[in-house]
Scaffold this motif. Structure first.
Motif, PDB file in Angstrom:
ATOM      1  N   LEU A   1      -8.678 -49.642 -44.361  1.00  0.00           N
ATOM      2  CA  LEU A   1      -8.610 -49.358 -42.793  1.00  0.00           C
ATOM      3  C   LEU A   1      -8.556 -47.896 -42.595  1.00  0.00           C
ATOM      4  O   LEU A   1      -7.498 -47.587 -42.849  1.00  0.00           O
ATOM      5  CB  LEU A   1      -7.819 -50.242 -41.980  1.00  0.00           C
ATOM      6  CG  LEU A   1      -7.439 -49.915 -40.513  1.00  0.00           C
ATOM      7  CD1 LEU A   1      -8.815 -50.058 -39.622  1.00  0.00           C
ATOM      8  CD2 LEU A   1      -6.546 -50.674 -39.870  1.00  0.00           C
TER       9      LEU A   1
ATOM     10  N   LEU B   1     -13.897 -49.201 -41.391  1.00  0.00           N
ATOM     11  CA  LEU B   1     -13.724 -50.088 -42.564  1.00  0.00           C
ATOM     12  C   LEU B   1     -14.513 -49.621 -43.694  1.00  0.00           C
ATOM     13  O   LEU B   1     -15.898 -49.413 -43.723  1.00  0.00           O
ATOM     14  CB  LEU B   1     -13.868 -51.607 -42.494  1.00  0.00           C
ATOM     15  CG  LEU B   1     -12.988 -52.191 -41.116  1.00  0.00           C
ATOM     16  CD1 LEU B   1     -13.419 -53.719 -41.035  1.00  0.00           C
ATOM     17  CD2 LEU B   1     -11.461 -51.933 -41.438  1.00  0.00           C
TER      18      LEU B   1
ATOM     19  N   LEU C   1      -6.578 -52.853 -46.138  1.00  0.00           N
ATOM     20  CA  LEU C   1      -6.881 -54.025 -45.142  1.00  0.00           C
ATOM     21  C   LEU C   1      -6.557 -55.400 -45.802  1.00  0.00           C
ATOM     22  O   LEU C   1      -6.786 -55.637 -47.121  1.00  0.00           O
ATOM     23  CB  LEU C   1      -8.324 -54.162 -44.652  1.00  0.00           C
ATOM     24  CG  LEU C   1      -8.672 -55.248 -43.580  1.00  0.00           C
ATOM     25  CD1 LEU C   1      -8.065 -54.718 -42.271  1.00  0.00           C
ATOM     26  CD2 LEU C   1      -9.999 -55.273 -43.225  1.00  0.00           C
TER      27      LEU C   1
ATOM     28  N   TRP D   1     -13.617 -58.498 -42.662  1.00  0.00           N
ATOM     29  CA  TRP D   1     -13.962 -57.308 -41.764  1.00  0.00           C
ATOM     30  C   TRP D   1     -14.519 -57.708 -40.210  1.00  0.00           C
ATOM     31  O   TRP D   1     -13.870 -57.299 -39.318  1.00  0.00           O
ATOM     32  CB  TRP D   1     -15.143 -56.471 -42.283  1.00  0.00           C
ATOM     33  CG  TRP D   1     -14.873 -55.783 -43.662  1.00  0.00           C
ATOM     34  CD1 TRP D   1     -13.507 -56.016 -44.279  1.00  0.00           C
ATOM     35  CD2 TRP D   1     -15.350 -54.626 -43.966  1.00  0.00           C
ATOM     36  NE1 TRP D   1     -13.489 -55.248 -45.426  1.00  0.00           N
ATOM     37  CE2 TRP D   1     -14.408 -54.190 -45.248  1.00  0.00           C
ATOM     38  CE3 TRP D   1     -16.393 -54.106 -43.800  1.00  0.00           C
ATOM     39  CZ2 TRP D   1     -14.820 -52.934 -46.047  1.00  0.00           C
ATOM     40  CZ3 TRP D   1     -16.729 -52.932 -44.521  1.00  0.00           C
ATOM     41  CH2 TRP D   1     -16.083 -52.436 -45.764  1.00  0.00           C
TER      42      TRP D   1
ATOM     43  N   TYR E   1     -11.556 -58.643 -38.057  1.00  0.00           N
ATOM     44  CA  TYR E   1     -10.806 -57.637 -37.523  1.00  0.00           C
ATOM     45  C   TYR E   1     -11.369 -56.983 -36.442  1.00  0.00           C
ATOM     46  O   TYR E   1     -10.651 -56.592 -35.362  1.00  0.00           O
ATOM     47  CB  TYR E   1     -10.380 -56.849 -38.844  1.00  0.00           C
ATOM     48  CG  TYR E   1      -9.466 -55.481 -38.481  1.00  0.00           C
ATOM     49  CD1 TYR E   1      -8.248 -55.898 -38.437  1.00  0.00           C
ATOM     50  CD2 TYR E   1      -9.972 -54.428 -37.882  1.00  0.00           C
ATOM     51  CE1 TYR E   1      -6.984 -54.768 -38.091  1.00  0.00           C
ATOM     52  CE2 TYR E   1      -9.016 -53.290 -37.516  1.00  0.00           C
ATOM     53  CZ  TYR E   1      -7.424 -53.654 -37.612  1.00  0.00           C
ATOM     54  OH  TYR E   1      -6.714 -52.489 -37.260  1.00  0.00           O
TER      55      TYR E   1
END
Length: 419
Positions: free
Chosen positions: A54, A71, A165, A171, A174
């Motif tokens: 991240l 990301l 992360l 992903w 998030y």
């Protein structure tokens, strides 16, 4: 006695000379070996995160646009996959990266990545044409461990922090959480309450700008932040009112962002509702008699440039600073400045900048459709929302020209031109 001292000095000198050939280097290997080792160690760290990193990415040397969640997942063979909160949560793009030596390890994204290089695009539609957001794609590696990588932008000098992360978080999940959290920060103005004082701040992109009077002089301070799933995290602490706050967490019950002794409260006025909500859709029928004259002229000219096509959507997005036009399924943007005159009044001004398609549309005549609400000189309106808390429509009445009345809606609505 003097002869004895000289003799001792000579003996020591010969002793040192005799030791010279036996002196060993303080460093292991050659400088080239050390550089290669540094690069290898940095790469080992980059590829070590099983779910990627991240990255708290800040474009612009002046931090004009705040920070963005990027990301990044690195592979041993030089590939990097990127996603970010500037695109749909499901979108990814893969390109190449490289580590090289330039007075220390440098991480460079050396082939085009449609997501990551948006921040450095000179004509991205955000920022001045030829400059864009002014972001970096080359970074000096300041430190690297499996827990944290700290980078420094080669161009901006901004510090970029990367942390692994969590493996349990996808992903897409998030980035969706970021989008949901940011939807709550929909207001254009806030009151920052600290130690019994209040400071009114204006939001632009991901920055908060506070103006106040100190020693008889107006002072403006701008604080850039990045959106987190739980609130706002600032690049440098907010230091107003004698406090120092680096992060604010959202309290859903009170609809405020807070830290110990500090609150950031939405400041809701008609002007702030217009700036914070949206995008606002314009329709031909709601342009009013004054605006329809300009819209008719725009359609007449655009018909020559785009036969069998029409203006499908026309929107104002104060938060992102753009007027959007959609013709034949293609979108064009013109850069827009929105200024709060007072609680009930705003001014809209075109900067003269836009993306290539937006400039093309404007030159083809569609600028006439924009002129009733925004031009190169400020056009000022009284703002009247249908509901101050949850508006769906806003009536804009031009100050000094009551014939120019435009109704906009935040419901997706085609422009709907008809002769």
């Amino acid at each position: 006695m003097k002869k004895f001292i000289y003799l001792v000095v000579l003996i020591c000198s010969f002793g040192l000379a005799g030791c010279t050939s036996e002196t060993e280097s303080l460093f292991e290997g050659t400088s080239a070996d050390r550089i290669e080792k540094e690069l290898e160690e940095a790469k080992e760290v980059l590829v070590s995160a099983p779910n990627g990193w991240l990255m708290e990415y800040y474009p612009s040397s002046q931090l004009l646009y705040g920070g963005y969640n990027v990301l990044a997942s690195f592979t041993e063979d030089g590939n990097v996959t990127i996603s970010a909160d500037i695109v749909d949560a499901s979108q990814k793009a893969t390109s190449f990266y490289k580590l090289k030596e330039q007075a220390g390890p440098v991480l460079t994204f050396d082939t085009y990545n449609e997501i990551f290089h948006f921040f450095a695009e000179p004509n991205s539609g955000i920022g001045a044409t030829g400059t864009g957001m002014g972001g970096d794609y080359e970074f000096t590696v300041m430190s690297a461990s499996n827990e944290e990588v700290v980078l420094k932008g080669k161009k901006t000098g901004n510090y970029i922090r990367m942390t692994p992360l969590q493996e349990s978080v996808t992903w897409e999940a998030y980035l969706t959480s970021i989008a949901e959290a940011e939807a709550l920060v929909k207001y254009s103005q806030f009151k920052y309450k600290v130690n019994g004082e209040e400071f009114v701040g204006t939001k632009s992109y991901r920055t908060l700008s506070f103006s106040y009077v100190k020693d008889g002089e107006k002072v403006t301070e701008i604080f850039s932040y990045i959106q987190t799933p739980t609130g706002l995290k600032f690049y440098t602490p907010i230091t107003l009112g004698g406090g120092s706050v680096s992060e604010l967490s959202y309290d859903a019950t009170a609809n405020v962002w807070k830290a110990d002794g500090v609150e950031l409260v939405p400041y809701i006025t008609p002007a702030s509702v217009f700036q914070g909500e949206g995008p606002w859709y314009l329709t031909y029928d709601d342009m009013g008699d004054f605006g329809k004259v300009y819209a008719d002229k725009a359609m007449e000219m655009a018909a020559t440039a785009y036969p069998n096509k029409t203006l499908e959507y026309l929107t104002i997005a104060p938060g992102s600073g753009a007027v959007s036009m959609v013709v034949g399924g293609e979108q064009g943007l013109l850069e827009l400045n929105t200024t709060t005159v007072d609680e009930n009044t705003i001014s809209l001004t075109l900067t003269g900048m836009g993306d290539s398609k937006g400039v093309e549309f404007a030159n083809a005549g569609l600028l006439y459709a924009v002129m009733p609400f925004a031009y190169f000189d400020p056009v000022t309106f009284k703002v009247e929302p249908d509901d101050i808390e949850n508006p769906t429509k806003i009536t804009l009445t031009e100050v000094g020209n009551t014939k120019n009345v435009i109704v906009v809606t935040n419901q997706e609505t085609p422009f709907g031109y008809h002769e």
